[in-house]
Structure formats: C-alpha cells, structure tokens
Motif scaffolding. Structure first.
Motif, short mmCIF file in Angstrom:
data_model
loop_
_atom_site.label_atom_id
_atom_site.label_comp_id
_atom_site.label_asym_id
_atom_site.label_seq_id
_atom_site.Cartn_x
_atom_site.Cartn_y
_atom_site.Cartn_z
N ARG A 41 -4.42 -8.68 13.20
CA ARG A 41 -5.77 -8.13 13.04
C ARG A 41 -6.63 -8.43 14.24
N LEU A 82 -10.87 -7.88 15.72
CA LEU A 82 -12.23 -7.44 15.45
C LEU A 82 -12.59 -6.48 16.56
N ALA A 86 -16.70 -13.88 13.66
CA ALA A 86 -15.77 -14.24 14.70
C ALA A 86 -15.87 -15.72 15.02
N THR A 99 -9.55 0.01 7.47
CA THR A 99 -10.48 -0.91 8.15
C THR A 99 -10.95 -1.94 7.14
N PRO A 116 -15.72 -6.91 8.76
CA PRO A 116 -15.49 -7.89 9.82
C PRO A 116 -15.80 -9.30 9.34
N GLU A 117 -14.89 -10.19 9.65
CA GLU A 117 -15.16 -11.59 9.33
C GLU A 117 -15.91 -12.19 10.50
N THR A 166 -15.55 -4.39 18.34
CA THR A 166 -17.00 -4.25 18.44
C THR A 166 -17.29 -3.00 19.25
N SER A 189 -13.01 -4.68 11.40
CA SER A 189 -11.75 -5.40 11.52
C SER A 189 -10.61 -4.39 11.33
N GLN A 247 -19.23 -3.42 14.04
CA GLN A 247 -18.05 -4.27 14.11
C GLN A 247 -17.13 -3.89 12.98
#
Lengths: 295, 334
Positions: free
Chosen positions: B46, B48, B197, B191, B194-195, B50, B117, B115
């Motif tokens: 995975r 991320l 970062a 998708t 987003p965790e 942006t 993931s 953002q």
C-alpha cells in the motif's frame, strides 16, 4: 485389429502434436476409416478438452484399418514420445504408420525412409508405446455436446492476448470472456482490490448458418456482449498451447456453457486461409472446449 | 468486485461527468517513467498518494523507521489537471455522508490536497500490463530511466503504453485507461481512507551533515555491504575518513571510505562528527531508486536521522525519490 497407413506427409500430425504438447502428458489417437483424431481430456467435468481431426485423404495414400469395433481403434500414447517420433519423420521420403507388437506390447511404429547424402536409402523405425482402449473405454470418450454459440469472432493475435492474460492472472482465478457482433472481444478479471478489462477491437465476426438460431425477439443488438466465465487456468492453457500460426482462430461464446476455440489447419500444416476462406483449405481442425466455471 | 457476466459497462474511459467534474485527471504518453518511480518505492503493498496541483507524491513507510517518497511533478505528465474545487466538494460530500451533522465547511482559500491510500502493487501490475513476459510488476527494478544506466536484463518494450489516470474522491475507485497497439485496458483500483502518514520529522531538526555523491559510487558501496549484517553504520566527518559506510556481519566486516575529492563528493559539509547506525535491511530498500539516479544527496540531522535524496533523470525533467531513516539506538546510548 489392423492399422497401416502410408503418409504423404507427417508434418500435419507433427503440428497438431506440437500444439498439444503443453496441455497434458498423454493423449488419445482415435483412428477411423475416414478420419484420424487426436484427443486430450484434462478433466472430464471442469477441464479443458481438445478434439482434433484430420481427414485421411489429406495425409495419406494407402490406408487400411480393421477392428472388431466399427473399424475404429483408440490408442492412448505419451505426447512426448509421438512428438519425438514425428520429428524424426520430418522431411522423410516416406513414412508408414503401423500398429504392431514389439516384445508382446502394442506399439505404433513409424517406419521412416530417408535418403542419405550418398544416395543410399536408410530406414529408421521409431516405436511409440501405446495402450489400446477397450470397447468400454472407447464408449466413454465422447466429444462434448454443446449448444450453438451466440457469437463467433476471430481472435486477435494470440501473442498479445496471451501476454496480457498472463499478467492478469494474478488478479483472479476466473476470467470473463465476452464478445459481440461488432468485432469486439474483451476479457475481465476482478478481485476486491482491482478490476481489469482488456478490450480488443476491429475483429472479424463470423456467422454460422444454423437452423436453430435464436428467435429474433430474443436476439440482442450487435453491440451487446455475450459472456462465458471460465477458469483462468484453462483459458491460459489454451492461449499457451503452441500454435504454429497464432492467427485465424475462431472464438465461439456459448453463454453460461463454454468457450470453444476453432483452429483450422491447412494442407501445409499451417493456419488455413483467413475469414471466410477458412473452411476451403481445411485439412484438419483443432477444437478447444473450455467449460464455464461451475460456481 | 465480483465478476458479474451480464453487467453493461456504460463508461469505459475516464471522463468528466457533466454535473461533477473529476477531481484529478492526468495523461502519460509513456508509462515507463511512472512505473520506474513507483517501483523505486514499491516494496510495500500500500502507498499513500497525495494529489495537488504540483503533482503526485507516493509515500510508503516501513517499521515506523523508514519513510520513502516518490515525487512526480506535473512535468512528468503530458496532461495534468487537479481541480481543487471539485476535490473539496468531493471531500466534504464524503464527510457529510459520514458525519451527517450538517456542518458547513468554511470556504477554503488555500488549495485542498487529496490523499488516498492505494494498492501500490496492483497499480504497478496494471501499468505494466503490456510489458510482456517477464518478472512481476512489483519487484524493485534496477532499470535506469536513462538507457546508459540499465543493468540486468532489458525488458523489450515494443511501443509504449499510454495511460490516462483519474480519481473523483473518497469512496470512488482510482481509474486507469491504458492503451498499447490498439488494445485498451480499463482498470479500477480500490481506494482506502488514508491513514495518518508516519512522519519522521527530518526537517524539524537542523541538518548537521551533508554531501552529494555520484550515484555510481554509492551503488558500489551498497554492493559491498554484507547482507548478513543487521546494521550499517554511516559516518561523516570533517577529517579523514570523510565518509564511511561499514557493516559487521557473519562473514566479517566491510568498510568503504571516501576521500574528500570533488570528483566523488560534492557539496560537502560537516558541522558535527557523528556515526550512526541504521537497519541494513531498510537501507537496502533504496537500491532501486539509487540504480535509477545519477546523483544522491545524503543528509543527517542533529538527531541522527538520515535522508537520502535521489535525483532521477527523465526525458523531460528531473524527478526525486527520498528516503528518511531513523537511527538504531545503541543499548549503551541510553
């Protein structure tokens, strides 16, 4: 039981055996008074099956067959062995196929006559061990009965489809193969992370005149797709099986039932004609049955 | 996403909806540079992503001790459009759907970045669909973008795969439309929210050591490192040896040192002598990026965090891949 045939050329047989090389270790040679068939059944219920036929008149001049069972003989053989034997026969002056016994075991003998560089004739014999099927076993070997397909389309160059399909195989173990009457073919694989569809366009459709056509009311518009969902493994097995000329292959979709691929072989052993000219120079054909995946 | 035979696809291409313009859309005449950049950070499934009007950044982290980022500026693409207003709308629509409290967002003057993931491994597999027989898409590749830096077997890319990429916002799929030699592939990638970062906060502390080294020299050093060693030590000093990389493993120790020669080391400064140790396995993650680059910038901050920045030449421009590593703490440092 007797079988003897003087081949005009062993090339056609060699091409067929080369095509099935990767499908399985063994295959069945079905000999009848009119035709010679090579059959590969990977799994009766869920696997790929290959049924091929060659008309005797296309490959041999003297042909004699006798058996207690309708003058038909079924022989099981190792593909590797027959392939090697046929390779030795390639380009020979004359090759004779004969069913005989060596050391009490049945073999298919290839008696190959060649001419050496000095002009002398050399005879080489290649023996392929075979197992003669019993009448009961013969009965169980039957070509799959399939309904008429809804759409027939010429396959795009197999190389491109094969390499794309190989890359798509990591996404799932089943593939949906669809085609329409507008010359479009597509393959789709999906899992919970990714969904990929690859589209091939500009292909030629074929229409086979059958008396059992769908009533007009049930027919879909040309752009509508017909789909068969099959095991990716079986689909790849077909794509990976060696084809002398990876074109002029017809894909037939029988929705919810099977994918059937027809490969026509011309007299030279290579692909026969193209499009509507396919059947004209037809000396033999390979038919691949890929059953729809049982959910 | 289960394969459903009868589904009719009404939209194959990535397109604008008349009512809701797509938040992000980009095109590439050749996926190769993008694939190489993604492979440079492609060691986790995975990433991320942006998205902003400056381009795309793919961020991957591992073990809370390493963060890698691939910067894809808009110049890498033949077409790049980021619609900040559409993105903001999509984000707030998604939020409203979640919060359901009818709160109104104040109108933002600044650009909203998006953002998301993504399954990076699947993205690379899709982009390399037309690459032909060869290794899988996720293996870090040692291919240089400039042909002269190619190492290992060359993949035969007949023609180029063009791509169109699109994304509408949270809750939608990441869309790809690929084409090569008349064959078209449409891909949809799942998708995820987003965790946050991992941020190793490299820039928060002053940089005390820096040097720029020709990548080929650094590659040589990496090739010498003993893979059985757990850690690699990197030290930069104002006196000889100016730059030293060493490992101690089952097979003994290795050491590479560099003289302060302009031909090798460039832009060198050292305000504080330091030797730091880093987990070798993590350091080796940057080999792909290193292989593609011609120059590498090495910086160490006051806390001993290490940052590699690799300059990767592409046809049109220069792209960057950066790696930040947290130092290993010695047992007797506490």
């Amino acid at each position: 039981m007797r079988f003897r045939s003087l081949l005009t050329s062993s090339t056609l047989l060699l091409r067929i055996v080369q095509s099935i090389d990767k499908l399985s270790k063994s295959a069945i040679l079905k000999l009848t008074p009119e035709k010679l068939h090579i059959i590969v059944i990977t799994d009766v219920d869920s696997g790929l099956q290959l049924w091929s036929d060659v008309s005797i008149s296309a490959i041999s001049t003297e042909y004699r067959i006798e058996s207690a069972h309708n003058n038909e003989i079924y022989l099981e053989f190792s593909i590797d062995n027959l392939q090697r034997a046929l390779k030795s026969a390639h380009g020979a002056l004359q090759t004779t196929l004969k069913l005989t016994k060596k050391q009490h075991l049945p073999v298919l003998s290839l008696i190959i006559q060649n001419q050496s560089t000095t002009g002398r004739e050399i005879t080489l014999t290649q023996d392929v061990p075979v197992r003669v099927l019993t009448p009961l076993q013969m009965e169980s070997i039957r070509e799959p009965m399939v309904p008429d397909g809804q759409v027939h389309v010429m396959m795009p160059p197999l190389n491109s489809m094969r390499s794309v399909a190989e890359r798509m195989k990591t996404m799932g173990d089943r593939v949906a193969v669809s085609a329409n009457k507008n010359g479009e073919l597509r393959i789709r694989v999906a899992n919970d992370m990714v969904d990929i569809t690859t589209h091939f366009k500009g292909l030629e459709n074929l229409s086979y005149d059958t008396t059992q056509q769908e009533p007009l009311s049930a027919e879909r518009e040309p752009a509508a797709f017909y789909t068969a969902v099959v095991d990716m493994k079986n689909f790849l097995r077909f794509l990976q099986s060696y084809h002398v000329v990876p074109k002029n292959i017809v894909c037939c979709i029988i929705e919810n039932h099977a994918l059937v691929f027809y490969v026509y072989i011309g007299s030279s052993g290579y692909g026969a004609g193209s499009g509507s000219g396919l059947l004209a120079d037809n000396c033999g054909s390979l038919t691949y049955f890929v059953p729809v995946r049982q959910v | 996403m289960v394969v459903v035979p009868a589904r009719v696809e009404t939209r194959d291409a990535v397109s604008d909806d008349a009512e809701t313009p797509i938040a992000f859309r980009a095109k590439l005449n050749n996926v190769r540079p993008l694939v190489n950049m993604l492979r440079a950070v492609g060691f986790r499934p995975r990433a991320l992503c942006t998205i902003s009007s400056s381009g795309l950044v793919f961020t991957v982290d591992e073990a809370q001790a390493m963060v890698a980022q691939a910067y894809l500026r808009t110049t890498l693409f033949s077409f790049f459009n980021y619609n900040s207003a559409a993105a903001a709308a999509a984000l707030s629509a998604f939020q409203d759907g979640l919060d359901n409290d009818g709160q109104e967002e104040e109108e933002e003057e600044e650009e909203v970045t998006m953002q998301v993931s993504l399954p990076l491994d699947k993205l690379i597999e899709c982009l390399t669909l037309f690459y032909g027989p060869g290794s899988g898409g996720t293996a870090p590749s040692t291919h240089g973008i400039a042909a002269s830096t190619l190492q290992g077997p060359a993949y035969d890319l007949r023609g180029a795969t063009t791509a169109e990429i699109g994304y509408r916002g949270p809750g939608t799929d990441f869309e790809l439309l690929l084409e090569e030699s008349g064959i078209i592939s449409t891909c949809r990638l799942a998708t995820f929210d987003p965790e946050p970062a991992v941020d190793l906060e490299f820039s928060r502390y002053p940089v005390v050591q820096q040097l720029i080294i020709k990548s080929e020299w650094l590659r040589d050093a990496f090739n010498e490192l003993d893979p059985t060693s757990d850690a690699v030590s990197i030290s930069i000093s104002a006196t000889e040896p100016y730059f030293r990389i060493a490992t101690i493993g089952d097979n003994g120790s290795t050491e590479m040192t560099y003289a302060r020669d302009e031909r090798i080391l460039d832009s060198y400064f050292c305000n504080e002598e330091m030797e730091n140790r880093y987990k070798l396995q993590l350091i080796l993650r940057c080999r792909s990026a290193l292989a593609m680059s011609d120059k590498s910038k090495i910086r160490v901050n006051q806390r001993g965090f290490l940052c590699f920045q690799f300059m990767v030449p592409t046809d049109t421009d220069v792209s960057f891949v950066s790696f930040v590593f947290a130092p290993l703490v010695h047992a007797n440092d506490i």
